[in-house]
Every structure is written in structure tokens, then in C-alpha cells.
Scaffold this active site. Structure first.
Site, mmCIF file in Angstrom:
data_model
loop_
_atom_site.group_PDB
_atom_site.id
_atom_site.type_symbol
_atom_site.label_atom_id
_atom_site.label_comp_id
_atom_site.label_asym_id
_atom_site.label_seq_id
_atom_site.Cartn_x
_atom_site.Cartn_y
_atom_site.Cartn_z
ATOM 1 N N HIS A 380 28.136 -13.516 -21.003
ATOM 2 C CA HIS A 380 27.491 -12.207 -21.090
ATOM 3 C C HIS A 380 26.154 -12.127 -20.363
ATOM 4 O O HIS A 380 25.422 -11.162 -20.542
ATOM 5 C CB HIS A 380 27.247 -11.833 -22.555
ATOM 6 C CG HIS A 380 28.477 -11.422 -23.294
ATOM 7 N ND1 HIS A 380 29.002 -10.145 -23.218
ATOM 8 C CD2 HIS A 380 29.299 -12.106 -24.133
ATOM 9 C CE1 HIS A 380 30.081 -10.066 -23.990
ATOM 10 N NE2 HIS A 380 30.286 -11.244 -24.539
ATOM 11 N N LYS A 571 18.429 0.820 -26.390
ATOM 12 C CA LYS A 571 19.027 -0.506 -26.195
ATOM 13 C C LYS A 571 17.980 -1.537 -26.580
ATOM 14 O O LYS A 571 16.825 -1.197 -26.853
ATOM 15 C CB LYS A 571 19.488 -0.696 -24.749
ATOM 16 C CG LYS A 571 18.420 -0.427 -23.712
ATOM 17 C CD LYS A 571 18.974 -0.516 -22.294
ATOM 18 C CE LYS A 571 19.796 0.688 -21.919
ATOM 19 N NZ LYS A 571 21.200 0.431 -21.733
ATOM 20 N N ARG A 572 18.367 -2.784 -26.612
ATOM 21 C CA ARG A 572 17.423 -3.861 -26.885
ATOM 22 C C ARG A 572 16.239 -3.764 -25.922
ATOM 23 O O ARG A 572 16.402 -3.482 -24.740
ATOM 24 C CB ARG A 572 18.153 -5.199 -26.732
ATOM 25 C CG ARG A 572 17.346 -6.441 -26.965
ATOM 26 C CD ARG A 572 18.288 -7.636 -27.122
ATOM 27 N NE ARG A 572 19.259 -7.733 -26.046
ATOM 28 C CZ ARG A 572 19.099 -8.479 -24.962
ATOM 29 N NH1 ARG A 572 17.995 -9.186 -24.797
ATOM 30 N NH2 ARG A 572 20.045 -8.543 -24.046
ATOM 31 N N LYS A 577 15.699 -4.757 -18.783
ATOM 32 C CA LYS A 577 16.293 -3.435 -19.007
ATOM 33 C C LYS A 577 15.352 -2.309 -18.569
ATOM 34 O O LYS A 577 15.732 -1.156 -18.505
ATOM 35 C CB LYS A 577 16.691 -3.273 -20.471
ATOM 36 C CG LYS A 577 17.855 -4.208 -20.861
ATOM 37 C CD LYS A 577 18.244 -4.071 -22.317
ATOM 38 C CE LYS A 577 19.359 -5.038 -22.703
ATOM 39 N NZ LYS A 577 20.669 -4.693 -22.127
ATOM 40 N N THR A 678 27.319 -1.425 -22.521
ATOM 41 C CA THR A 678 28.339 -0.557 -23.131
ATOM 42 C C THR A 678 27.735 0.770 -23.564
ATOM 43 O O THR A 678 28.454 1.740 -23.771
ATOM 44 C CB THR A 678 29.008 -1.237 -24.346
ATOM 45 O OG1 THR A 678 28.006 -1.660 -25.275
ATOM 46 C CG2 THR A 678 29.835 -2.430 -23.914
ATOM 47 N N LYS A 682 29.408 4.626 -23.731
ATOM 48 C CA LYS A 682 29.361 5.517 -24.898
ATOM 49 C C LYS A 682 28.706 6.843 -24.561
ATOM 50 O O LYS A 682 29.155 7.908 -24.994
ATOM 51 C CB LYS A 682 28.618 4.829 -26.046
ATOM 52 C CG LYS A 682 29.304 3.591 -26.582
ATOM 53 C CD LYS A 682 28.343 2.711 -27.364
ATOM 54 C CE LYS A 682 28.935 1.327 -27.584
ATOM 55 N NZ LYS A 682 27.928 0.338 -28.013
#
Length: 839
Positions: A380, A571-572, A577, A678, A682
Site C-alpha cells: 500500500h 483523509k489522514r 497528502k 479510495t 467515494k
């Protein structure tokens, strides 16, 4: 001391399961009343809202258990090959609404509750999210369990029953504050404790050698400390099927609960010291591993759940297969497929060898042949620093026998590599399971690659990068082992349950088949050009935004303009990110509004996510977001043109409101860093348009929805590599872009932190001198893409048309498709219809 031969589990003879009598279930309204009295010991007059939640859960659980028993009986009777999914996280969310939806009794339950004077929606809100995961890894595992049950794949999940999860996040004075997430405060109706299913887990001790009955020298792990793993089972009902699979979670119990002698001496803390130390193993998800003790606890967690799971898997196998000769063990990989979800459970390769060689006394070479056929590994991450390694010292102290096993695996693997690629010591150094260059460390990803028959990435780009960068040597040595399975999400939770308004609209237009087969959703494509459908679609989106705005106001006190563009990044919190890039855009917009620039689209920018407790920079970014929000939201010159909010304690139940209420999906990681993502799937499935880099699954989303229906910006993966290789100078971007310079100067000069002007100097210094994730290089492109977003949103008909086309083209990103790929190409299992006549 008993030898392994004496403690070896004796195989039982195959026994046909007897079908127990399952009582006929009462009508739902009657069942609700019965459970209120007999399960909660309450009358209607005395019942609290939580009592009604309990009654509703017990009622739905009855329907689940009925199917669960039939499924278990059929697996026992027919003995299909089973999949065992090992994951340190399972972010399953709320159970009541999902179980009712999958069983097709939501409407009956709602009507039954209404008959008794209660609203189902309010009742569902009382359920606490299960704190069994944190981010995308755990949610992916939960989606996969849903799909395996829906597709009738014989499967089970294995993980840890965390007592407190990671933490419950609150925002105080702009800072993340971590509180214990006591999600089990009211118990958990959806779990079944299995005190009969316990296993002995060993730590520490040492290894001795002595001959066995055949005169062969064998290893024995002795003088170890013992921990008990106790099973808790959670049902996983499939959608539109009788199949209910199992999620088995392990809690840690002390081998000796209480030392009475210490208690009698008045040393009460010492009396329970062993129990408390043991139970820490299953207390918290991802203990802070910045300390030595934290690292040891994390490794203990991983071995604890993997050892218990593999012992359980082998116990189940031996209970239905009589092992008389060594060759009978060849049936093991024909009946068992184990998927390692990331590197956390990769110690399973060594544990299976320990069980087969030491406990069941199989020859090493024969055992290894079976092990490689059993395991498959999902990677991952592309970032080397995120691949787990453990010091040889820690590993050897905690798991002495397993370190010897890993040494042997490594020796034989390197011998094979040297045979096929002689005279290349650098190759041997790079692929060795033991890293000799950084203080001697065990590389868990290398162990997983060597010990698995298949290794997969989770997006097409990610898998190609694995082959060309991170695992390039392994791809050369073991051609064909690396493959791709693009991630997916379950449409049951992320469309049917999270967005009933959109689900109903689509069902009226094309029928209900898309709920079970998301490929059918493609049929709404022509409706993007239907004015009436676009109008109805926009009305659904507005209703979802109003629901989200009400929730945000209740949690944060910030009142939102529901006609503004809801720009969402949830998100985290991690530097790669690039929530910080989003903040730079927020400040840019703020400055433009303050300058009086006309034509700017009103925007609400919503952040959410947790930073790991020991990740100082991520927590600092959270504080900056909140400081910026305070200034922006209180500026009367800005008003409703721009709002910034931080949604606290982002979790599954929050996501079910955030995704449907989003207009714009922020997927802005540096190209080449995000494995898949993901949240992007969504959001798109719920009618949000994506702004993103060509990273992870964004690449495939772009292919599915078309270049014209997504906002792509920034450097590509090859361009990122080229820029870094040529000597990236972030200060050049700062000096050559006046808007960017103004933004960074405002942060550095304390514009957003008047009480402490230098608070964010470290962030600015990092960007100007290092900027590992190339925020400044991508800034101008990101701002330009955001301008295109704003202009399009002013043309609502065109925006809605694009949103519909995004929804219509999401079929590829169903977890059903992903599980179909795993089942066919990796696990080699077929659906098992469990409701068939007994033989």
C-alpha cells in the site's frame, strides 16, 4: 517440558455438521417489543433512546445470525477453499444500518420503529463507530469483507479488538487533542465473545537445539512469556444473499490474571501488573512508536494477532482433514488462501513456518513450498520510509525463534539469487530481508515478497512504479510475481446507505440492479443531457449539503452558505497528502477577496482527518488550518464568500455525511506518492468532481470519466523525478511568484498567529529549503485548476452534467470488481452458494 510432538494438535476425523433448529423470527415490531423486555429488561415507558437502539440492533442481529449459522454450516459441510484476510485495521463503521440494508429489511425496521413511536434515523445516530481502524487501509479491508460476503466468497477477516482504537480527536484552541475513544462504553451488541477460542502466544525466551525421535537436530523455543488471545466474532452480512461471513478479532488476556500473594502483601499494583501489561497489546491502535517501548508494543501487536490467526486457521483445517502422511499437508494451500493487507501481518510468513516446522514437524523445504502457495501480499505504499523494518536486536529479543527462521529464509533466498545472478553482491544487498546498511534491520516488506506467491499494488500507476522502483529487483528475480488489483469501495455503504436520495433517483431511472452490480450504473450516462434529471440530481446534492451544513454548525458553530462550492479534503493528515497546498490556496483566495477581486465563486473549504500522535509536523499543519480558519471566518470583508472549517474526529459515520455533501474532491498528493486512494472513488460516486494530480487511482478515474470531466494539475511522476534529479530549488518559485510569496510571508510573519508570530516559521522554512513534496512547484498549476473549478461552478447546469457523468463511470471502482480480480487471479476461489440442500 512437553516437546512439540507432544503438544501437536491432533487432527480430528471429518464430522458432518448437524443443522441446528433455527427458530422462526417474529414480525419486526413484535421482535422490537420482545427484545426491549427480554434483552434490555425495560418497558416502553421506562425505555431510553439507547434501549431502543439496543432493541433494534438485537432484532436485526437475529436476522443476521440466522444466515450466519447457515453459512457456517455450509462451509463446514462442503469444505470450500477459504480466504483469510489479515489486517491490522478494519474500519467497519456502524453496524445497525448497514446490516439492515444488506439484509433488505431497512424499510420494515423503519416502519416497525415508527409503529412504536420512534424514528430509526435518530436511533441509528446512537451507535458509536467501532474504533478498529484509522484510514484508507482499514476502510478498504471493511469494503473487501462486504464484497466477499456479497459475492458468496468463503472468507473471514482477522484483526485486533482494540479497546480504545487510535484516539478520539477534538480540536481545542486550534490544536489536535487526543482522547481515549471508549467505543465499548455501552458494550457491543454486534460481537460474540468466544472464550473457547483461545490461543497461547509466546514472547521473549530463547532457542535451544536437541535431537528429535528421528535423530534430527531441531529447534525449540523455551522459557517464553505467555499471552492468551481470546476471539470475538463479528458477523459480516452480504447484500442480497444468504451469506454472512465472519470477522474474528483478538483481545489480549494475561496467562495469570491476578497475583494473590502480592495482593495479600498489600502490593495491589504489583498484583495486577502482569495483567495490565499484557492487555496493553489490544488497548490502542498504532501506539506511539517514537519510544523503544512503543516500538516493542507495536511489534507485539502484529505478532499477537498473526500468531492467533494462523493457529486458528490451522486448527480449523485440522478439524476437517485427517492428516496421516506428509503428503496430506499438500491439501493446505488447496483449502487456505491468506492475504496480507500491507506489511503489518507479514510476520505471518515466519509464523506459518514456525507452526509447520516446529509444531507439526514438517521438513523445512516441504513446509516452505506450502507457505509460498498460501500467502499473497498487498503493498500500500511507495515510500521506503513507510515500509516497516525492525531492529534485529528488538526482533531477536521479542521473537528469537522467528528471527532464526527469517535468517534461514533469507539465506536460501539469497543463495537462489546468487545462483541465477552470480557476481552481483549489490543485488544481494538490496534484496536481502536483513538490511545491513542501517544498523541491521528486518525488512518486513521483503519477507512478504519472498514468502508470497503474488504481490499486488492497488492502482495501475502504483503497481507499475513498484515494478520499476521499489521492487524492481524482485520483479527481475521473480518475473510475474508482481501484479495489479486496483482498489475499490463497496457501493452498498458509500452510495445506497450514505446517499439514499441519489440511490432512489438512480433506481427510478434505471431500476435496482446497480445496487448489486455497479456496472449497471453506466445506464444513467444519457441522463446527463436530460434537463429534468439534472434538476433532480442538483436537488439531491443540495439536500445533502444542507444536511452536512447542519452537522458542521452543530459541531463547530460555523454557519455555512449551502449555495457555496463545498470544497472538501478529508483523509489522514500527512505531508505527502498536501493539506498544506490546500491551505496555500485558501490564503490566496482570501487575499484576492480582500483586494476586491470580482467574480470569485463563494467557497466553503472543509478539512478533516487525524494526525498520528507522534507526527509533530502533521499536528502543526492542523493548527495552521484552524488558525487560518479563525481569521478568514471572522473577517467581515469576506463574509459568505469564503469559509474554512475543520471537521473534528473524522470517522466512517462522518464520511457518510461528508461525501454526499461534497461538490469538489481534493486528491492532491504529489504524483508518485499515493498508492491508490479510495476517498477519490467515494466522492466521485456521490457526485463530486475531482481536482487532483496524476497520482494513485486518479489516473484511472480520469480514464473512466474522461479528461474533460476532471480537473488535473501538477507535475507527473516522471516530471517529479526529473525535477528532483536536476536539483529542485523551491526558493525560485517563491521569488518568481508574487502571490505565492505573499502567502508564505503572511504565514511566516504571524498574520494568522498574532499571539505567537513565529509559530509557523518552521513550516515556511521547510517549504523554502526542502519542500520534499513539491508544493511550491505545483502551486501555480493548482491555483489555475482551482480557477477553472470556480468558473465552472458558476454554470450549474454544466457542473451537474459533469457530476452525473462521474457517477455513471464509477463501476470500475466497486470493491466487487476488485474482489473478483483477487478471487480469480490470486486466491483461485469460487463463489459458494451456502443455501443448498444437505448432501
Amino acid at each position: 517440558m512437553k516437546t512439540p510432538a507432544e503438544t501437536k494438535a491432533k487432527p480430528k476425523k471429518t464430522v458432518k455438521a448437524k443443522s441446528g433448529a433455527i427458530p422462526k423470527l417474529a414480525p419486526i415490531d413484535q421482535a422490537l417489543q420482545n427484545h426491549l423486555i427480554f434483552s434490555s429488561f425495560k418497558t416502553s415507558d421506562a425505555a431510553t433512546p439507547r434501549d431502543w437502539y439496543d432493541a433494534a440492533s438485537y432484532t436485526v442481529r437475529d436476522h443476521v445470525v440466522e444466515r450466519w449459522v447457515k453459512t457456517a454450516e455450509s462451509y463446514y459441510r462442503d469444505d470450500p477453499k477459504r480466504v483469510y484476510y489479515l489486517s491490522l485495521e478494519f474500519l467497519i463503521g456502524r453496524m445497525l444500518s448497514n446490516a439492515a440494508l444488506n439484509l433488505g429489511i431497512s424499510d420494515e425496521l423503519k416502519a416497525g420503529m415508527a409503529t412504536l413511536g420512534h424514528d430509526l434515523e435518530n436511533t441509528i445516530e446512537l451507535e458509536t463507530d467501532a474504533a478498529l481502524g484509522n484510514g484508507g487501509l482499514g476502510r478498504l479491508a471493511a469494503c473487501f469483507l462486504d464484497s466477499m460476503a456479497t459475492m458468496d466468497i468463503p472468507a473471514a477477516g482477522y484483526g485486533i479488538r482494540y479497546e480504545y482504537g487510535m484516539f478520539r480527536q477534538s480540536i481545542e484552541n486550534g490544536r489536535q487533542v487526543e482522547n481515549p475513544d471508549n467505543w465499548l462504553r455501552y458494550g457491543n451488541i454486534w460481537e460474540f465473545q468466544r472464550p473457547e477460542a483461545t490461543y497461547n502466544i509466546k514472547f521473549h525466551g530463547h532457542v535451544v537445539k536437541f535431537p528429535n525421535d528421528r535423530g534430527e537436530e531441531v529447534q525449540h523455543w523455551v522459557d517464553a512469556e505467555h499471552v492468551i488471545a481470546m476471539a470475538h466474532d463479528v458477523p459480516v452480512p452480504g447484500y442480497g444473499t444468504e451469506t454472512v461471513n465472519n470477522l474474528r478479532l483478538w483481545s489480549a488476556k494475561a496467562a495469570r490474571e491476578f497475583d494473590l500473594s502480592h495482593f495479600n502483601d498489600g502490593n495491589y499494583e504489583k498484583a495486577v501488573e502482569e495483567r495490565n501489561a499484557t492487555e496493553n497489546i489490544s488497548k490502542v491502535l498504532y501506539p506511539n512508536d517514537t519510544s523503544v517501548l512503543g516500538k516493542e508494543l507495536r511489534l507485539k501487536q502484529q505478532y499477537f494477532f498473526v500468531s492467533a490467526s494462523i493457529q486458528d486457521i490451522l486448527r480449523r483445517f485440522l478439524s476437517t482433514h485427517e492428516i496421516k502422511t506428509q503428503d496430506d499437508w499438500k491439501m493446505l494451500p488447496e483449502k487456505i488462501a491468506i492475504q496480507l493487507n500491507d506489511t503489518h501481518p507479514s510476520i505471518g510468513v515466519a509464523e506459518m513456518m514456525y507452526q509447520l516446522v516446529d509444531v507439526h514437524q514438517l521438513p523445512w523445504a516441504f513446509a516452505w513450498e506450502q507457505v509460498v502457495k498460501i500467502f499473497a501480499y498487498t503493498n500500500h505504499t511507495l515510500m521506503p520510509e513507510a515500509l516497516e523494518t525492525w531492529t534485529v536486536d528488538l526482533f531477536g529479543r521479542l521473537l528469537p525463534r522467528h528471527l532464526e527462521i527469517i535468517y534461514q529464509i533469507n539465506y536460501e533466498f539469497l543463495h537462489m539469487v546468487n545462483h541465477h545472478f552470480p557476481g552481483d553482491p549489490e543485488l544481494l544487498r538490496r534484496v536481502s530481508i536483513i538490511d545491513e546498511d542501517h544498523g541491521r534491520r528486518v525488512r518486513m516488506a521483503h519477507l512478504a515478497v519472498v514468502g508470497s506467491h503474488t504481490v499486488n499494488g492497488v492502482a495501475a500507476l502504483h503497481s507499475e512504479l513498484l515494478k520499476s522502483t521499489l521492487f524492481a529487483d524482485f520483479d527481475r528475480i521473480l518475473p510475474g510475481k508482481l501484479t495489479n488489483v486496483t482498489n475499490g469501495i463497496t457501493p452498498r455503504r458509500w452510495l445506497n446507505q450514505a446517499n439514499p436520495g441519489l440511490t432512489n433517483l438512480i433506481e427510478k431511472a434505471i431500476g435496482a440492479e446497480f445496487k448489486k452490480d455497479l456496472a449497471q450504473i453506466k445506464k444513467i450516462t444519457p441522463l446527463a443531457d436530460d434537463a429534468d434529471f439534472r434538476k433532480a440530481f442538483a436537488q439531491v446534492k443540495l439536500a445533502n449539503k444542507k444536511r452536512l451544513a447542519a452537522k458542521i454548525e452543530a459541531k463547530t458553530g460555523v454557519k455555512l452558505n449551502v449555495n457555496s462550492l463545498f470544497d472538501v479534503q478529508i483523509k489522514r493528515i500527512h505531508e505527502y497528502k498536501r493539506q498544506l497546498l490546500n491551505v496555500l490556496h485558501v490564503i490566496t483566495l482570501y487575499n484576492r477577496i480582500r483586494r476586491g477581486e470580482q467574480g470569485i465563486t463563494p467557497r466553503t473549504i472543509i478539512f478533516g482527518g487525524k494526525a498520528a500522535p507522534g507526527y509533530w509536523m502533521a499536528k502543526h499543519i492542523i493548527r495552521l488550518i484552524n488558525d487560518v480558519a479563525t481569521i478568514v471566518n471572522e473577517d467581515v470583508a469576506v463574509g459568505d464568500k469564503l469559509k474554512v472549517v475543520y471537521y473534528p474526529n473524522y470517522e466512517v459515520s462522518a464520511a457518510e455525511i461528508l461525501f454526499p455533501g461534497s461538490d469538489l474532491s481534493e486528491q492532491i498528493s504529489t504524483a508518485g506518492t499515493e498508492a491508490s486512494g479510495t476517498g477519490n472513488m467515494k466522492m466521485a460516486l456521490n457526485g463530486a468532481l475531482t481536482i487532483g494530480t496524476l497520482d494513485g487511482a486518479n489516473v484511472e478515474i480520469k480514464e473512466e470519466v474522461g479528461d474533460e470531466n476532471i480537473f488535473i494539475f501538477g507535475l507527473t511522476t516522471p516530471q517529479v523525478a526529473e525535477l528532483k534529479a536536476s536539483g529542485y530549488k523551491p526558493r525560485d518559485y517563491y521569488n518568481n511568484n508574487p502571490e505565492l510569496k505573499q502567502v508564505l510571508d503572511m504565514i511566516a510573519d504571524g498574520y494568522f498567529s498574532i499571539d505567537e508570530p513565529n509559530r509557523y516559521q518552521v513550516i515556511v522554512d521547510n517549504l523554502l529549503n526542502n519542500d520534499q513534496y513539491l508544493l511550491l512547484a505545483d502551486y501555480a498549476s493548482y491555483i489555475e485548476a482551482q480557477e477553472r473549478v470556480g468558473k465552472l461552478y458558476q454554470h450549474q447546469d454544466d457542473w451537474t452534467r459533469m457530476a452525473i457523468l462521474n457517477v455513471a463511470n464509477m463501476a470500475k471502482f466497486s470493491s466487487d470488481r476488485a474482489i473478483g480480480d483477487y478471487a480469480k487471479n490470486i486466491w483461485h476461489v469460487t463463489p459458494h452458494t451456502n443455501v443448498k440442500a444437505k448432501k
